[in-house]
Design an enzyme around this catalytic site. Structure first.
Site, PDB file in Angstrom:
ATOM      1  CE1 TYR A   1      -3.657   1.792   0.245  1.00 28.83           C
ATOM      2  CE2 TYR A   1      -2.977   3.516   1.860  1.00 28.83           C
ATOM      3  CZ  TYR A   1      -3.612   3.580   1.066  1.00 28.83           C
ATOM      4  OH  TYR A   1      -4.682   4.657   0.759  1.00 28.83           O
TER       5      TYR A   1
ATOM      6  NE  ARG B   1      -3.391   3.866  -5.251  1.00 27.56           N
ATOM      7  CZ  ARG B   1      -4.019   4.971  -4.553  1.00 27.56           C
ATOM      8  NH1 ARG B   1      -4.194   4.361  -3.096  1.00 27.56           N
ATOM      9  NH2 ARG B   1      -4.152   5.623  -4.421  1.00 27.56           N
TER      10      ARG B   1
ATOM     11  CB  VAL C   1       1.028   9.179   4.204  1.00 27.43           C
ATOM     12  CG1 VAL C   1       0.410   7.945   3.750  1.00 27.43           C
ATOM     13  CG2 VAL C   1       2.045  10.396   3.348  1.00 27.43           C
ATOM     14  N   GLY C   2      -2.797   8.468   4.205  1.00 24.42           N
ATOM     15  CA  GLY C   2      -3.460   8.257   4.404  1.00 24.42           C
ATOM     16  C   GLY C   2      -3.561   6.624   5.420  1.00 24.42           C
TER      17      GLY C   2
ATOM     18  CB  THR D   1      -6.664  15.691  -2.191  1.00 22.09           C
ATOM     19  OG1 THR D   1      -5.990  15.474  -1.219  1.00 22.09           O
ATOM     20  CG2 THR D   1      -5.812  14.462  -3.299  1.00 22.09           C
TER      21      THR D   1
ATOM     22  CD  GLN E   1      -6.629  14.702   2.244  1.00 20.81           C
ATOM     23  OE1 GLN E   1      -6.279  13.571   3.237  1.00 20.81           O
ATOM     24  NE2 GLN E   1      -7.164  14.270   1.110  1.00 20.81           N
TER      25      GLN E   1
ATOM     26  CG  HIS F   1      -1.953  10.324  -4.722  1.00 22.15           C
ATOM     27  ND1 HIS F   1      -3.270  11.753  -4.424  1.00 22.15           N
ATOM     28  CD2 HIS F   1      -1.885   9.696  -3.867  1.00 22.15           C
ATOM     29  CE1 HIS F   1      -4.016  10.944  -2.733  1.00 22.15           C
ATOM     30  NE2 HIS F   1      -3.077  10.150  -2.843  1.00 22.15           N
TER      31      HIS F   1
END
Ligand code: FNR
Length: 420
Positions: free
Chosen positions: A54, A199, A108-109, A190, A162, A333
């Site tokens: 991730y 991904r 950053v999540g 964002t 954010q 990103h």
């Protein structure tokens, strides 16, 4: 710890070198490697496969991440000599005022993949180094708790918030109100993640942290969000993770969801609400219909300076200025959204040309070292966001690791500035 640039002292570069070399006399090495590749390796050793996929992973074949690095590496610096550089001022004016250094921590999540208290540890490190922290909407602790942790270290610590623009307008207003109440210096909206990019690293593991309840703390601590969940449950439209085979992994996911939901884990396991919350989050956290007309409403909806993040095309930059942006983050990103996208640095040059010299531009995607920061500044950025490296610092050395990563980047920036 390296303090922000002190114009009367030796500067963060010399201070950090001295700290490291003095400790070295006693045989003590830095907590985390001081080079980017070593840091990444150290972090990877400490991360689960899912966390690595991730955090380090990107969109498609990973070309955008390569493009980001190639563009930064293509800029060669010309050292200059014979000029007094004993005083180096790296301070910058951005939304929220004057900052000692042109480096902020990127949002950053799902940091919970690395540590459950990721946001608190990163927030404390940011506060300890005088670095503003852009707290993610996909955080692993409620915004208010992260801010409290930062202020416990330094009451003057600054943060930005954010926002991902939800399909629920009331939730958008709620999150903005919480950002204001928390004392944020700016609101970062964002724009580049109205849908999640393709991904493969995560797909190959079938792994999305949010579906295990990780990275949704801002939502689970929001009354409006919980109201939507309960309405959907009452109306029978909450969806559900029905149809999932009962496997050890499914049980682990359910336990994880129950643990991350507010309230007692046992009660949560028996209740449909935690699973409905995850489904609701996945349905509403982002709005693919987001357009400039809707975005332009943000300036009427907040008193905070507004920063639009995730812009790569000069035409979009001009639309952002027209919509009332106080600053822009030029960013792809970190190559997580569109494969083989333009390098963020190449976009920066074009956007600087389009918006003129005075408009505040921040930059991210690919920054790994202090040299990279110097390059970005030389190509038109006023400041940069440090993304993956701070997560690698967290994985490799906890709060102290993050502090050292920030200190190392600022040190090399300072020394590179002195030498060029
Ligand atoms: C991100 N990024 C991100 N951006 C954002 O606006 N909100 C978010 O919640 C997240 N979450 C997130 C998670 C992870 C694991 C990563 C790596 C990145 C993007 C981030 O703010 C920044 O734009 C990139 O990290 C910059 O790229 P590099 O320098 O990390 O490669």
């Amino acid at each position: 710890m390296v303090s922000p640039s002190d114009m009367s002292g030796p500067g963060p570069g010399r201070i950090r070198q001295d700290t490291v070399y003095r400790a070295g006399v006693a045989g003590i090495r830095p907590t985390v490697p001081t080079d980017a590749a070593g840091l990444e390796r150290a972090a990877r050793r400490r991360m689960s496969r899912k966390a690595w996929a991730y955090i380090a992973g990107g969109a498609g074949e990973g070309r955008t991440m390569v493009n980001n690095r190639e563009a930064l590496d293509a800029v060669r610096l010309v050292p200059r000599v014979g000029v007094d550089r004993s005083r180096r001022d790296l301070s910058v004016t951005l939304p929220g005022g004057r900052y000692d250094n042109p480096v902020l921590l990127a949002p950053v999540g799902a940091g919970a993949l690395v540590r459950e208290d990721a946001d608190l540890a990163v927030g404390r490190a940011a506060a300890a180094t005088g670095t503003p922290y852009i707290i993610s909407n996909q955080g692993s602790s409620p915004l208010e708790e992260t801010v409290a942790a930062m202020r416990a270290v330094d009451p003057a610590a600054r943060h930005w918030f954010q926002l991902y623009w939800s399909t629920d307008e009331q939730l958008v207003d709620h999150l903005i109100a919480r950002a204001e109440a928390s004392g944020a210096s700016a609101l970062v909206v964002t724009l580049d993640t109205t849908v999640l990019g393709w991904r493969p690293q995560d797909l190959n593991l079938g792994s999305l942290p949010f579906s295990r309840g990780q990275g949704i703390a801002q939502y689970l601590s929001d009354n409006r969000f919980l109201e939507i969940v309960r309405d959907r449950l009452a109306a029978g439209t909450a969806g559900g993770i029905g149809g999932v085979k009962v496997t050890p992994a499914a049980v682990a996911s359910l336990l994880s969801i129950a643990r991350h939901h507010p309230g007692r884990a046992l009660r949560n396991l028996l209740s449909p609400e935690p699973r409905a919350a995850v489904e609701t989050f996945l349905d509403i956290y982002s709005n693919p219909g987001l357009d400039w007309d809707l975005l332009a409403t943000v300036t009427e909806r907040t008193t905070l300076p507004v920063v639009f993040k995730g812009i790569l095309d000069p035409r979009d930059a001009l639309s952002a200025v027209e919509a009332g942006a106080d600053a822009i983050v030029v960013s792809n990103h970190g190559g997580r959204q569109v494969d083989n996208a333009v390098a963020s640095l190449d976009a920066l040059r074009e956007i600087r040309g389009a918006v003129g010299d005075a408009f505040p531009l921040l930059f991210d995607s690919g920054i790994r070292t202090g040299r990279d920061v110097a390059v970005a500044l030389s190509c038109g950025a006023d400041a940069v966001l440090l993304g993956r490296p701070h997560m690698y610092g967290l994985a490799a050395g906890g709060q102290r690791g993050v502090e050292e990563v920030i200190g190392n980047v600022l040190a090399e920036l300072d020394l590179t500035t002195a030498l060029t």
